[in-house]
Design a protein around this motif. Structure first.
Motif, mmCIF file in Angstrom:
data_model
loop_
_atom_site.group_PDB
_atom_site.id
_atom_site.type_symbol
_atom_site.label_atom_id
_atom_site.label_comp_id
_atom_site.label_asym_id
_atom_site.label_seq_id
_atom_site.Cartn_x
_atom_site.Cartn_y
_atom_site.Cartn_z
ATOM 1 N N SER A 51 0.703 -1.007 -0.202
ATOM 2 C CA SER A 51 -0.004 -0.406 -0.065
ATOM 3 C C SER A 51 1.153 1.113 -0.033
ATOM 4 O O SER A 51 0.519 2.470 -0.503
ATOM 5 N N THR A 52 2.310 0.930 0.135
ATOM 6 C CA THR A 52 2.590 2.189 0.046
ATOM 7 C C THR A 52 3.416 2.276 -0.894
ATOM 8 O O THR A 52 5.490 3.078 -1.376
ATOM 9 N N ALA A 53 3.291 1.928 -2.017
ATOM 10 C CA ALA A 53 3.981 1.767 -3.268
ATOM 11 C C ALA A 53 4.230 2.680 -4.184
ATOM 12 O O ALA A 53 3.293 3.806 -3.723
ATOM 13 N N THR A 54 4.875 3.153 -4.638
ATOM 14 C CA THR A 54 4.695 4.648 -5.298
ATOM 15 C C THR A 54 4.322 4.720 -6.035
ATOM 16 O O THR A 54 3.904 3.755 -7.080
ATOM 17 N N THR A 55 3.826 5.731 -7.214
ATOM 18 C CA THR A 55 3.780 5.733 -9.204
ATOM 19 C C THR A 55 4.116 4.842 -9.577
ATOM 20 O O THR A 55 3.756 4.272 -10.314
ATOM 21 N N SER A 56 5.411 5.090 -9.809
ATOM 22 C CA SER A 56 6.124 4.245 -10.611
ATOM 23 C C SER A 56 6.184 2.488 -10.499
ATOM 24 O O SER A 56 6.135 2.121 -11.230
ATOM 25 N N GLU A 57 5.942 2.041 -8.946
ATOM 26 C CA GLU A 57 5.229 1.271 -9.299
ATOM 27 C C GLU A 57 5.038 0.411 -9.289
ATOM 28 O O GLU A 57 4.702 -0.447 -9.745
ATOM 29 N N ILE A 58 3.680 1.362 -9.255
ATOM 30 C CA ILE A 58 2.494 0.679 -9.746
ATOM 31 C C ILE A 58 2.008 0.855 -10.872
ATOM 32 O O ILE A 58 1.898 -0.785 -11.325
ATOM 33 N N ALA A 59 2.521 1.481 -11.876
ATOM 34 C CA ALA A 59 3.038 1.910 -13.201
ATOM 35 C C ALA A 59 3.256 0.662 -13.830
ATOM 36 O O ALA A 59 2.585 -0.350 -14.398
ATOM 37 N N LYS A 60 4.691 -0.079 -13.864
ATOM 38 C CA LYS A 60 5.257 -1.077 -13.109
ATOM 39 C C LYS A 60 4.694 -2.297 -12.902
ATOM 40 O O LYS A 60 4.135 -3.633 -13.718
ATOM 41 N N SER A 91 -6.161 1.518 -12.018
ATOM 42 C CA SER A 91 -4.372 1.664 -12.058
ATOM 43 C C SER A 91 -4.945 3.076 -12.183
ATOM 44 O O SER A 91 -3.938 3.520 -11.634
ATOM 45 N N ALA A 92 -5.526 3.341 -12.696
ATOM 46 C CA ALA A 92 -5.979 5.119 -12.637
ATOM 47 C C ALA A 92 -6.451 5.790 -11.698
ATOM 48 O O ALA A 92 -5.798 6.791 -10.890
ATOM 49 N N ILE A 93 -7.513 4.902 -10.629
ATOM 50 C CA ILE A 93 -7.646 5.268 -9.297
ATOM 51 C C ILE A 93 -6.091 5.198 -8.353
ATOM 52 O O ILE A 93 -6.048 6.528 -8.020
ATOM 53 N N LEU A 94 -5.274 4.133 -8.228
ATOM 54 C CA LEU A 94 -3.688 4.649 -7.822
ATOM 55 C C LEU A 94 -2.930 5.343 -8.265
ATOM 56 O O LEU A 94 -2.220 5.954 -6.824
ATOM 57 N N ARG A 95 -2.958 5.389 -9.440
ATOM 58 C CA ARG A 95 -1.768 6.996 -10.256
ATOM 59 C C ARG A 95 -2.427 8.568 -9.725
ATOM 60 O O ARG A 95 -1.658 9.313 -9.958
ATOM 61 N N ASN A 96 -3.662 8.529 -8.944
ATOM 62 C CA ASN A 96 -4.333 9.680 -9.225
ATOM 63 C C ASN A 96 -3.887 10.372 -7.502
ATOM 64 O O ASN A 96 -4.895 9.327 -6.760
ATOM 65 N N PRO A 97 -3.281 11.151 -7.133
ATOM 66 C CA PRO A 97 -3.162 11.177 -5.958
ATOM 67 C C PRO A 97 -4.210 11.535 -5.299
ATOM 68 O O PRO A 97 -4.681 11.170 -3.385
ATOM 69 N N VAL A 98 -5.315 12.146 -5.752
ATOM 70 C CA VAL A 98 -5.989 12.609 -4.730
ATOM 71 C C VAL A 98 -8.043 11.104 -4.487
ATOM 72 O O VAL A 98 -8.083 10.477 -4.043
ATOM 73 N N SER A 99 -7.679 10.478 -5.789
ATOM 74 C CA SER A 99 -8.404 9.419 -6.068
ATOM 75 C C SER A 99 -8.079 8.228 -5.071
ATOM 76 O O SER A 99 -8.674 7.722 -4.172
ATOM 77 N N ARG A 100 -6.562 8.224 -4.910
ATOM 78 C CA ARG A 100 -5.840 6.982 -4.093
ATOM 79 C C ARG A 100 -6.051 7.415 -2.631
ATOM 80 O O ARG A 100 -5.982 6.635 -2.379
#
Length: 315
Positions: A51-60, A91-100
């Motif tokens: 749950s602490t993954a960064t945006t780049s880690e989530i995209a990967k 993926s779109a939700i987790l890469r958006n700071p507000v929705s995440r």
């Protein structure tokens, strides 16, 4: 007991109205992922990232999983296509700071089990028939509740009047007295202070005879005071049931009237008038003066306009 439930209902409604469209989309997505990937599956566990993954880690992680779920590698599999589309939304939700941040709130605190009328409305959109049925049940239930309330109120009022009449006839000790006693019962605000009755200014004349209590009318008649004058609440007395029964009885009465034979159906096809009495019909068993005379002297009958007319002898 009812007050805490009322506060709980208000709290749940306030919580439900606090959820916006994005929250409902997260609820839908969580339910769909648990249905397809297994109960307890979260956005992070599906991507296999913390749950602490960064945006780049989530995209990967998204690119890695999307290659496995791509429809081109799984042709003809509709479920794979649905999972692939769902993965893109996650993926779109987790890469958006507000929705995440919003998802993390439900991720830590849990998705609500009771999800409000709006949540269920998005899955089941009631039609006109459902809405009307709900309104009929609601209004009929409220009317039945009002009937019960009025019934209890009237019963209490009758018991109060009976008690006041017996109190006036028998005295404060309420010892029954034989015979009839005419009393005056005061209505309105009443209170008791050291066996002294403070009465209102409205009164009615009553008669107490044994345990029976009567209202003495102006013409001298006595009307009994009991629960028979109070109409008990019934489902049959609600407006919808009353309307249905009224329409049914009206339609049934109309059909009964239409089923009754008319006067024209009694007329014979050979032109005889339907007004001929039973004594004039053949085989009726009754001998008229005309039939008792010589048959040769009877005047022949002629038909005119479909009715029986006797020929007139020309002189």
């Amino acid at each position: 007991m009812r007050l805490p439930f009322l506060f709980l209902f208000i709290f749940l409604c306030a919580t439900a109205f606090a959820w916006d469209k994005e929250d409902h989309e997260i609820f839908d997505l969580v339910s769909a992922i648990e249905a397809s990937e297994g109960k307890g599956t979260t956005f992070y566990s599906w991507l296999d990232v913390p749950s602490t993954a960064t945006t780049s880690e989530i995209a990967k992680a998204y690119r890695k999983l999307s290659m496995q779920l791509h429809p081109d590698k799984n042709p003809g599999n509709k479920k794979i296509a649905e999972r692939f589309a769902r993965l893109g939304v996650v993926s779109a939700i987790l890469r958006n700071p507000v929705s995440r941040k919003r998802y993390d709130f439900f991720y830590k605190n849990g998705v609500p089990k009771w999800r409000g009328t709006g949540y269920y409305y998005s899955r089941f959109r009631p039609g006109l028939g459902t809405v009307l049925t709900f309104l009929v049940i609601l209004s009929s239930g409220m009317q039945y509740y009002v009937q019960r309330f009025n019934y209890k109120r009237d019963m209490n009022k009758i018991q109060e009047v009976i008690r006041e009449a017996r109190l006036a006839a028998w005295g404060p000790k309420m010892i029954p007295i034989e015979g009839q006693r005419k009393v005056k019962v005061y209505l309105g605000n009443q209170r008791y202070d050291d066996d002294v009755i403070l009465l209102g200014n409205k009164s009615i004349e009553m008669v107490v005879s044994g345990d029976a209590v009567y209202i003495l009318e102006a013409d001298g008649n006595m009307h009994p005071v009991d629960s028979s004058d109070v109409v008990p609440p019934t489902i049959r007395g609600t407006w919808f049931i009353t309307l249905v029964l009224s329409v049914y009885n009206k339609v049934r009465g109309t059909s009964t009237v239409e089923a009754q034979p008319t006067g024209d159906e009694h007329e014979l096809d050979d032109g005889y008038d339907s007004t001929v009495t039973s004594s004039e019909k053949t085989g009726s068993g009754t001998v008229t003066p005309l039939e008792g005379s010589n048959g040769a002297n009877r005047k022949p009958a002629t038909k005119a306009g479909g009715k029986r007319r006797k020929a007139v002898r020309k002189r």
